[in-house]
Design an enzyme around this catalytic site. Sequence first.
Site, PDB file in Angstrom:
ATOM      1  N   ALA A  79       0.811  -1.222   0.000  1.00  0.00           N
ATOM      2  CA  ALA A  79       0.000   0.000   0.000  1.00  0.00           C
ATOM      3  C   ALA A  79       0.849   1.279   0.000  1.00  0.00           C
ATOM      4  O   ALA A  79       0.502   2.259  -0.665  1.00  0.00           O
ATOM      5  CB  ALA A  79      -0.923  -0.008   1.218  1.00  0.00           C
ATOM      6  N   CYS A 101      27.075   6.259   0.829  1.00  0.00           N
ATOM      7  CA  CYS A 101      26.808   6.990   2.068  1.00  0.00           C
ATOM      8  C   CYS A 101      25.344   6.940   2.474  1.00  0.00           C
ATOM      9  O   CYS A 101      25.011   7.246   3.610  1.00  0.00           O
ATOM     10  CB  CYS A 101      27.262   8.438   1.958  1.00  0.00           C
TER      11      CYS A 101
END
Length: 404
Positions: free
Chosen positions: A202, A328
């Site tokens: 959903a 990162c």
Amino acid sequence: MKTPIYLDNHATTSVDPRVLEAMLPFFSETFGNAASRNHAFGWAAEEGVEEARAQIAAIVGAGAKEVVFTSGATESDNLALVGVAEFYKDKGNHIITAPTEHKAILDTCHMLEQRGYEITYLDLDQHGSIDLDQLAQAITDKTILVSLMAANNEIGTIHPLKEIGRITRERGVLFHTDATQGVGHMDIDVEEMNIDLASYTAHKIYGPKGCGALYVRRRKPRTRLTPIIHGGGHERGLRSGTLNVPGIIGFGKACEIMQAEGVAGREHLLYLRDRLHQGITHEIGEVYLNGHPTERHPGNLNLSFAYVEGESLLMGISDIAVSSGSACTSASLEPSYVLRSLGVGVELAHSSIRFGVGRFNTEEEIDFVIKRMVEVVSRLREMSPLYELAQDGVDISKIQWNQH
Ligand SMILES: *Cc1c(COP(=O)(O)O)cnc(C)c1O
């Protein structure tokens, strides 16, 4: 216009206000357990759930009885793969997938490998597309399942589901698709495409988090699964546990809106996505598109910016919420495994940005993002000695660096 601007709609979407409105009564007045058969509280909850089930089935062209509710696409992927592997273990132990699948598929496959299953990872071309002949050749008499996603969550590439389904049906093996990014954004019809199992969730289509579905074909052929969660026998024994009634109601409403807005919804995404792409590449060079140029999710734009460092780029655009292929942003030190498996170099993978355009983005926001990207990339390149050398015609890949 408010910042930061949200362009990370492949990670999650905000709940559409219409979805929230539909859910609210199911937290308070209609709080019943859908499995309570003896009173009106249970009946009301069950009625809501069954209406939602039909809406959730309809978005992939399925029947309501073919939908099993789960906690999200991760669980649906696990149930599909482990459920098939267990149930059909006497028939075979071979599964075919691809290295650009979501971790919910890949990590489950690794677990199955440790249990003695054999997994074939198909080759991909530079756009992230499979070769249908290779798929057909990879199927053996031990193959029980092919799992290939509808649209990729990083690079947007769409797999040819209909052609895949034609091959798997002909060869008598099951076809599972992780349709999480596909539902509503491309045509998916389990009948026309011969899909036997499909996962979706959903929260990627403006519904709430923590509520997903697995489509399981009921006939021609009847698809069987061994459950992975045991308990009260809910969902025809395939997934025990009290249903997340408000979540399911929201999921149903989210599917209904997706279907109703259909082509217009996709065109909105396409328009903004293409405006963003053209706006950026019109102003700056050495920007590379990752993923397929045409067969892609309408809201997905994944670009690599040569001669800029991923971390500096992200810091420079802190008023834009996006994802990056750079290490990162993830727990691991490796840059995006999806980009790497397409043969994108480490440098370009580190400097990639995934823009995920969504329903609530506006033209004004896109124009702000274009301006900011151009500004930041140009500034970083001005400071880059490598960029300067490249502008002077030096082939950077051939430079012999001094070793200290
Ligand atoms: C988001 C996503 C998932 C995981 O869905 P959850 O509902 O968050 O578990 C799986 N597959 C794809 C392709 C996704 O984009």
